[in-house]
Write a protein that holds these residues in place. Structure first.
Motif, PDB file in Angstrom:
ATOM      1  N   VAL A  10       0.800  -1.180   0.082  1.00 55.90           N
ATOM      2  CA  VAL A  10      -0.060  -0.023  -0.109  1.00 55.90           C
ATOM      3  C   VAL A  10       0.921   1.291   0.026  1.00 55.90           C
ATOM      4  CG1 VAL A  10      -1.829   1.179   1.147  1.00 55.90           C
ATOM      5  CG2 VAL A  10      -1.540  -1.434   1.433  1.00 55.90           C
ATOM      6  N   GLU A  59      11.496   2.189   4.167  1.00 54.40           N
ATOM      7  CA  GLU A  59      10.124   2.172   4.378  1.00 54.40           C
ATOM      8  C   GLU A  59       9.858   1.002   5.484  1.00 54.40           C
ATOM      9  OE1 GLU A  59       7.452   2.711   0.956  1.00 54.40           O
ATOM     10  OE2 GLU A  59       8.686   4.833   0.356  1.00 54.40           O
ATOM     11  N   GLU A  61       7.310  -1.111   7.580  1.00 55.61           N
ATOM     12  CA  GLU A  61       5.823  -1.235   7.359  1.00 55.61           C
ATOM     13  C   GLU A  61       5.640  -2.614   8.293  1.00 55.61           C
ATOM     14  OE1 GLU A  61       4.487  -1.149   3.278  1.00 55.61           O
ATOM     15  OE2 GLU A  61       5.942   0.593   2.935  1.00 55.61           O
ATOM     16  N   ASP A  88       9.899  -1.907   2.849  1.00 53.50           N
ATOM     17  CA  ASP A  88       9.644  -1.733   1.372  1.00 53.50           C
ATOM     18  C   ASP A  88      10.633  -0.844   0.832  1.00 53.50           C
ATOM     19  OD1 ASP A  88       8.653  -0.983  -1.193  1.00 53.50           O
ATOM     20  OD2 ASP A  88       6.895   0.486  -0.106  1.00 53.50           O
ATOM     21  N   LYS A 109      10.569  -0.318  -7.311  1.00 54.93           N
ATOM     22  CA  LYS A 109      10.120  -1.051  -6.196  1.00 54.93           C
ATOM     23  C   LYS A 109      10.166  -2.597  -6.165  1.00 54.93           C
ATOM     24  CE  LYS A 109       7.416   2.138  -3.797  1.00 54.93           C
ATOM     25  NZ  LYS A 109       7.652   2.297  -2.332  1.00 54.93           N
TER      26      LYS A 109
HETATM   27 ZN    ZN Z   1       6.007   1.166   1.061  1.00 58.68          ZN
END
Ligand code: ZN
Length: 209
Positions: A10, A59, A61, A88, A109
């Motif tokens: 997300v 990131e 998460e 991430d 990504k």
């Molecule tokens: Zn992320």
């Protein structure tokens, strides 16, 4: 842990993180996916990340694992059996170029080792999840802290969105978005993913060209 099937993530699910990157706060869930080649469990080892494609941002998460195929009426508490913390990883400079061109984010990504995760643990339920903060430490210093009660789209909303647009079944995992505080990692950085006061997983960044 049986093999993970789909990896959904997300984007922009915490207001302050959307704002720190100059993005509008979304009005509907924003999901993307990663190849399963991106997955790697943090076990104290060195993890290789690209060192020649601009900044690599962390990131941190919450990651949830789906235990059964979706049926109408089932909630996050019914569907999720395990959780982990994850990172991430994002090639931020590449992502900015892709965004400007309107291209998909896969190059930014989806690289190998871009979806780090700790070992999975039993899922305590959505209500219990909100009682504990998660953190990322870089070389022992807190760089990100979050709590899932601050998300823009909760787990049930994300699950329904995924079901509607991509499908969702046993073996899939969801990276649920990152709080504010993302920044670039450097070669040799030591990263620790922390639940409450407990380190769930750690590793060292190895930037290679
Ligand atoms: Zn992320």
């Amino acid at each position: 842990m049986q093999d993970i099937r789909n990896v959904f993530c997300v984007g922009r699910n915490y207001r302050l993180h959307a704002q720190e990157l100059g993005n509008a706060v979304p009005t509907s869930p924003f999901l993307f996916s990663k190849p399963t080649h991106s997955l790697v469990e943090a076990k104290g080892q060195a993890i290789k990340l690209p060192g020649n494609r601009g900044e690599v941002h962390h990131e941190v998460e919450i990651v949830v694992h789906i235990a059964k195929d979706y049926q109408p009426g089932l909630t996050a508490d019914d569907l999720i059996d395990k959780m982990a913390l994850g990172i991430d990883f994002t090639l931020r400079d590449i992502q900015s170029e892709l965004k400007a061109k309107g291209y998909p984010w896969l190059l930014a990504k989806g690289f190998p080792n871009s979806a780090v995760h700790t070992a999975f643990r039993p899922f305590p339920g959505v209500a219990a999840l909100q009682q504990t903060d998660f953190q990322l430490l870089k070389n022992g210093e807190q760089v990100q802290i979050g709590n899932i009660r601050d998300v823009i789209f909760d787990l049930d909303t994300i699950i329904r969105f995924s079901v509607e647009h991509f499908g969702l079944s046993a073996g899939d995992v969801l990276y649920t978005g990152t709080p504010a505080g993302v920044s670039a990692v450097a070669d040799g950085d030591h990263l620790s993913m922390v639940w409450g006061d407990e380190v769930w997983g750690e590793f060292t960044v190895s930037l290679s060209s």
